[in-house]
Design an enzyme around this catalytic site. Structure first.
Site, mmCIF file in Angstrom:
data_model
loop_
_atom_site.group_PDB
_atom_site.id
_atom_site.type_symbol
_atom_site.label_atom_id
_atom_site.label_comp_id
_atom_site.label_asym_id
_atom_site.label_seq_id
_atom_site.Cartn_x
_atom_site.Cartn_y
_atom_site.Cartn_z
ATOM 1 N N HIS A 1 0.809 -1.218 0.000
ATOM 2 C CA HIS A 1 0.000 0.000 0.000
ATOM 3 C C HIS A 1 0.846 1.275 0.000
ATOM 4 O O HIS A 1 0.333 2.358 -0.260
ATOM 5 C CB HIS A 1 -0.989 -0.002 1.183
ATOM 6 C CG HIS A 1 -0.374 0.251 2.527
ATOM 7 N ND1 HIS A 1 -0.150 -0.738 3.447
ATOM 8 C CD2 HIS A 1 0.057 1.398 3.124
ATOM 9 C CE1 HIS A 1 0.369 -0.223 4.547
ATOM 10 N NE2 HIS A 1 0.508 1.077 4.369
ATOM 11 N N ASP B 1 -0.073 -7.606 1.277
ATOM 12 C CA ASP B 1 0.303 -6.200 1.453
ATOM 13 C C ASP B 1 1.817 -6.028 1.504
ATOM 14 O O ASP B 1 2.349 -5.281 2.308
ATOM 15 C CB ASP B 1 -0.335 -5.609 2.706
ATOM 16 C CG ASP B 1 -0.248 -4.078 2.736
ATOM 17 O OD1 ASP B 1 -0.096 -3.470 1.654
ATOM 18 O OD2 ASP B 1 -0.308 -3.497 3.830
ATOM 19 N N SER C 1 4.715 2.331 7.929
ATOM 20 C CA SER C 1 4.360 1.205 7.066
ATOM 21 C C SER C 1 5.553 0.742 6.240
ATOM 22 O O SER C 1 6.199 1.542 5.565
ATOM 23 C CB SER C 1 3.213 1.593 6.131
ATOM 24 O OG SER C 1 2.018 1.763 6.835
#
Length: 403
Positions: A124, A159, A236
């Site tokens: 992402h 992801d 992230s």
């Protein structure tokens, strides 16, 4: 006599202190400093599929140093900045609604997998600029060096994504640990670039293991690590490490009502991430085998909804091929259909292993590669029979809960 005893005690104390300082200065007994991953696309993917380094958690003598662990890890954690465009709803002439195009910027983190610049991050982080020819992705190392990148591959289901730094060499890769040995209560160190603050280190513990975390409408992350080490937007793709600076997870999400850390963060276990990364480096995508059936444990099936003439195994064990919601229980053209599986069959064994719960078959399928045979023991018409399915690559549209 008292004076002599005092001098003797002072000497012993001083000698012990010097010995402790010398021990701490020597660093790790095994002398490891890097990941040992060979450069090159194919060699790296092979290294990522090998057994994790470190083995079982090693007992530490004395007090561990978070600073030492962070220092080992910091050169391998990078900042990722993306810039592209997105379509947003807007208002046009006389109040008519129309789509408007605008530029946007985003950021995240990543970890170096190899000395020649393969970087593992979250899908992402780079997804907003995929398939945008004019998009910009730039990676900054902890020492300030900046690199342009090319996207090697990404995987929505896990992801995870891999990018390659252009022109990189002699970098310091992360030391990958073994997430299977992680225990609840172990120290957890998060390193990343939250809210634009590069090379930020936070400390916590492993709060829970094997969490289920939905990250898309039809996709969930399975068996992720939960930590209370502070994780915020920008973390992230960064590292969750143990007290020795070995990466045990890839930070990917937080549970929050405010948009910032509430002490509940999630990381993809590194043993899962390294396998995904190996496939992305080797193939540019993840090849997942699938069977093509929807099933439910026979012990949980609604017996009143079963056909009256259906004969079930006496011990009541196995997976009943049935969707329960009017969906097709055997996907047309799937390996299951091709080998003869039909609705109301009971799958008893796979590769000779009993299917005692709904996770068992998924795990067995996941342990195979595309093109491999899967031996199934099927109960039908009051007797068992053997069938062999040749597993195929899971289609992108196949998002059913079973495989």
């Amino acid at each position: 006599m008292k004076t002599a005893l005092g001098y003797g005690a002072t000497f012993v104390t001083g000698f012990a202190a010097c010995a402790l300082i010398l021990y701490l200065a020597q660093g790790r007994p095994d002398g490891r400093r890097g990941s040992g991953l060979p450069p090159g696309r194919h060699a790296l993917s092979q290294a990522l599929t090998q057994a994790p380094s470190g083995g079982a958690a090693r007992a530490l003598s004395g007090l561990p140093s978070v600073a030492d662990a962070a220092a080992r890890l910091a050169p391998a954690v990078v900042s990722i900045e993306v810039e592209g465009h997105e379509s947003v709803p807007g208002q046009g002439f006389l109040g008519q609604f129309r789509t408007q195009d605008r530029r946007f910027e985003g950021s995240g983190s990543g970890i170096l997998l190899s000395a020649d610049g393969y970087v593992l991050t979250n899908q992402h982080v780079v997804a907003p600029v995929l398939n945008q020819p004019d998009a910009k992705i730039q990676v900054t190392l902890s020492d300030g060096r900046r690199f342009s990148v090319t996207i090697v591959g990404g995987d929505v289901a896990s992801d995870l994504a891999v990018v390659k730094l252009l022109g990189a060499k002699n970098l310091t890769p992360a030391l990958l640990g073994d997430s299977d040995t992680v225990r609840v209560g172990d120290w957890a160190i998060a390193v990343g670039n939250p809210l634009g603050f590069n090379s930020t280190v936070t400390l916590g513990i492993v709060s829970a293991l094997n969490r289920h975390y939905p990250h898309q409408d039809s996709v969930a992350l399975e068996k992720v690590i939960q930590t209370d080490a502070s994780i915020n937007p920008g973390n992230s793709g960064g590292a969750l490490a143990d007290i020795e600076g070995r990466v045990i997870g890839i930070n990917t999400a937080i549970a929050t009502t405010t948009g910032v850390s509430t002490g509940i963060g999630f990381a993809i276990p590194i043993n899962t991430a390294r396998k995904i990364a190996a496939q992305l480096i080797e193939n540019g995508k993840v090849l997942r085998p699938y069977l093509g059936v929807i099933y439910t444990p026979l012990s949980e099936a609604d017996r009143s909804a079963l056909p009256s003439n259906l004969t079930l195994p006496p011990d009541g064990k196995g997976m009943l091929v049935h969707s329960g919601n009017n969906a097709t229980s055997v996907t047309p053209g799937s390996p299951a259909q091709k080998c003869g599986i039909v609705e109301w069959d009971v799958l008893r064994k796979a590769d000779g292993k009993p299917l005692d719960n709904d996770e068992a078959l998924r795990k067995i399928i996941a342990s195979h590669t595309v093109g491999e045979p899967l031996k199934l023991t099927v109960w039908r018409n009051g007797a068992e029979q053997e069938q062999v399915a040749t597993l195929e690559e899971m289609p992108n549209w196949f998002t059913q809960p079973n495989r």
